[in-house]
Design a protein around this motif. Structure first.
Motif, PDB file in Angstrom:
ATOM      1  N   ALA A 119       0.831  -1.196   0.000  1.00 46.10           N
ATOM      2  CA  ALA A 119       0.000   0.000   0.000  1.00 46.10           C
ATOM      3  C   ALA A 119       0.870   1.252   0.000  1.00 46.10           C
ATOM      4  O   ALA A 119       0.577   2.231  -0.696  1.00 46.10           O
ATOM      5  CB  ALA A 119      -0.919  -0.009   1.224  1.00 46.10           C
ATOM      6  N   ASP A 120       1.953   1.218   0.802  1.00 45.10           N
ATOM      7  CA  ASP A 120       2.868   2.364   0.838  1.00 45.10           C
ATOM      8  C   ASP A 120       3.497   2.589  -0.524  1.00 45.10           C
ATOM      9  O   ASP A 120       3.633   3.730  -0.981  1.00 45.10           O
ATOM     10  CB  ASP A 120       3.961   2.130   1.888  1.00 45.10           C
ATOM     11  N   VAL A 121       3.900   1.489  -1.162  1.00 43.62           N
ATOM     12  CA  VAL A 121       4.516   1.599  -2.480  1.00 43.62           C
ATOM     13  C   VAL A 121       3.523   2.163  -3.486  1.00 43.62           C
ATOM     14  O   VAL A 121       3.850   3.045  -4.278  1.00 43.62           O
ATOM     15  CB  VAL A 121       5.034   0.218  -2.945  1.00 43.62           C
ATOM     16  N   GLN A 122       2.284   1.652  -3.426  1.00 37.87           N
ATOM     17  CA  GLN A 122       1.263   2.136  -4.351  1.00 37.87           C
ATOM     18  C   GLN A 122       0.961   3.609  -4.112  1.00 37.87           C
ATOM     19  O   GLN A 122       0.762   4.374  -5.057  1.00 37.87           O
ATOM     20  CB  GLN A 122      -0.004   1.291  -4.204  1.00 37.87           C
ATOM     21  N   GLU A 123       0.932   4.023  -2.833  1.00 35.59           N
ATOM     22  CA  GLU A 123       0.690   5.429  -2.507  1.00 35.59           C
ATOM     23  C   GLU A 123       1.816   6.303  -3.034  1.00 35.59           C
ATOM     24  O   GLU A 123       1.582   7.380  -3.591  1.00 35.59           O
ATOM     25  CB  GLU A 123       0.558   5.595  -0.990  1.00 35.59           C
ATOM     26  N   ALA A 124       3.053   5.819  -2.863  1.00 32.48           N
ATOM     27  CA  ALA A 124       4.200   6.578  -3.357  1.00 32.48           C
ATOM     28  C   ALA A 124       4.163   6.690  -4.877  1.00 32.48           C
ATOM     29  O   ALA A 124       4.446   7.753  -5.446  1.00 32.48           O
ATOM     30  CB  ALA A 124       5.496   5.904  -2.910  1.00 32.48           C
ATOM     31  N   LEU A 125       3.788   5.596  -5.528  1.00 36.04           N
ATOM     32  CA  LEU A 125       3.683   5.626  -6.986  1.00 36.04           C
ATOM     33  C   LEU A 125       2.593   6.583  -7.436  1.00 36.04           C
ATOM     34  O   LEU A 125       2.743   7.300  -8.429  1.00 36.04           O
ATOM     35  CB  LEU A 125       3.387   4.220  -7.518  1.00 36.04           C
ATOM     36  N   ALA A 126       1.481   6.604  -6.676  1.00 36.58           N
ATOM     37  CA  ALA A 126       0.384   7.515  -7.012  1.00 36.58           C
ATOM     38  C   ALA A 126       0.827   8.970  -6.850  1.00 36.58           C
ATOM     39  O   ALA A 126       0.496   9.827  -7.680  1.00 36.58           O
ATOM     40  CB  ALA A 126      -0.823   7.224  -6.118  1.00 36.58           C
ATOM     41  N   GLU A 127       1.584   9.233  -5.770  1.00 44.72           N
ATOM     42  CA  GLU A 127       2.091  10.591  -5.557  1.00 44.72           C
ATOM     43  C   GLU A 127       3.043  10.997  -6.677  1.00 44.72           C
ATOM     44  O   GLU A 127       2.984  12.130  -7.180  1.00 44.72           O
ATOM     45  CB  GLU A 127       2.802  10.677  -4.201  1.00 44.72           C
ATOM     46  N   LEU A 134       2.543  14.083  -9.230  1.00 40.17           N
ATOM     47  CA  LEU A 134       3.563  15.119  -9.412  1.00 40.17           C
ATOM     48  C   LEU A 134       3.976  15.221 -10.874  1.00 40.17           C
ATOM     49  O   LEU A 134       4.145  16.321 -11.411  1.00 40.17           O
ATOM     50  CB  LEU A 134       4.785  14.812  -8.534  1.00 40.17           C
ATOM     51  N   ALA A 135       4.134  14.045 -11.506  1.00 42.26           N
ATOM     52  CA  ALA A 135       4.522  14.024 -12.911  1.00 42.26           C
ATOM     53  C   ALA A 135       3.433  14.661 -13.775  1.00 42.26           C
ATOM     54  O   ALA A 135       3.712  15.417 -14.710  1.00 42.26           O
ATOM     55  CB  ALA A 135       4.780  12.596 -13.366  1.00 42.26           C
ATOM     56  N   GLU A 136       2.174  14.371 -13.420  1.00 42.46           N
ATOM     57  CA  GLU A 136       1.060  14.947 -14.184  1.00 42.46           C
ATOM     58  C   GLU A 136       0.999  16.456 -13.999  1.00 42.46           C
ATOM     59  O   GLU A 136       0.768  17.209 -14.958  1.00 42.46           O
ATOM     60  CB  GLU A 136      -0.245  14.304 -13.714  1.00 42.46           C
ATOM     61  N   ALA A 137       1.224  16.907 -12.760  1.00 40.07           N
ATOM     62  CA  ALA A 137       1.213  18.343 -12.484  1.00 40.07           C
ATOM     63  C   ALA A 137       2.351  19.044 -13.218  1.00 40.07           C
ATOM     64  O   ALA A 137       2.181  20.139 -13.779  1.00 40.07           O
ATOM     65  CB  ALA A 137       1.320  18.580 -10.977  1.00 40.07           C
TER      66      ALA A 137
END
Length: 242
Positions: free
Chosen positions: A192-200, A204-207
């Motif tokens: 879950a932590d990894v997935q959250e980090a990937l989502a963040e 950021l990349a999208e922004a």
């Protein structure tokens, strides 16, 4: 090394679907012995005795001595067992006749050990088994019962390749050294932590991409405005010249 197993058998007088069904009704299992440059031999086995050997877990990689088929003891290696799709009862067995010093290719199961000495598992990591068995070429009398794979010292994210495993005796694998046997994967919480980090990271990349696009559009608008002003100045100059 796997234990040598023993089975009593009788020669089949008749072959064919009808004869096989009749044998199964009597608690017998049709089978055939072939190979070693000899004619195939049709036999039948007691189902209960066969099930007992199937229950050992290493029937398919053990030497099976078949006796009572009218030719003394026959040295074999099980090659295939067919099961009824509804009842899961064995309905036919193929045996390969082999010489005493023959070299055979068999699938040997992996046995994973030392879990208590794997830091990654102690932290909640999970053993992800990619391959449950390995096909090896070995002398018939030296077929290993299993292949031990130590998990000692492994961390989350580690991968076990075949090159890190010591094969028993003179067994040789049919796979390459980079063959993946297992991995230690992250537990659900870590995932879950990894997935959250990937989502963040994705956010950021999208922004950043949106910001870059806005800057490019602003630059294009500014360039277009400057071009329009230059064109206006040029027209004004021409009018004054007239």
């Amino acid at each position: 090394m796997s234990d040598t197993l023993n089975l009593s058998a009788e020669t089949r007088e008749r072959v064919g679907k009808g004869a096989s069904r009749a044998l199964r009704r009597e608690g017998r299992v049709p089978a055939v012995i072939y190979g070693n440059k000899q004619e195939p031999l049709s036999i039948h086995l007691e189902e209960r005795a066969l099930n007992k050997l199937l229950g050992t877990g290493h029937f398919m990689n053990s030497i099976v001595m078949i006796e009572g088929a009218g030719r003394g003891k026959i040295r074999t290696l099980p090659k295939d067992v067919t099961f009824d799709p509804v009842t899961d009862r064995p309905v036919h067995v193929d045996f390969l006749r082999i010489a005493k010093n023959a070299t055979v290719t068999v699938a040997v199961p992996f046995l994973f050990t030392d879990e208590e000495e794997a830091p990654g598992i102690k932290k909640g990591g999970v053993l992800n088994i990619v391959a449950h068995e390995l096909e090896v070429t070995v002398e018939a009398d030296k077929i290993p019962e299993n292949i031990e794979v130590s998990l000692k010292g492994l961390e989350v994210g580690d991968t076990i390749h075949l090159s890190a495993i010591n094969l028993p005796g003179d067994a040789e694998s049919t796979q390459d050294d980079d063959f993946v046997v297992a991995t230690i994967i992250a537990p659900s919480a870590m995932k879950a932590d990894v997935q959250e980090a990937l989502a963040e990271d994705a956010a950021l990349a999208e922004a950043a991409a949106a910001e870059q696009q806005a800057e490019e559009e602003a630059a294009e608008a500014e360039a277009a405005e400057e071009a329009a002003e230059d064109e206006g100045d040029a027209e004004e100059g021409e009018n004054k010249g007239e």
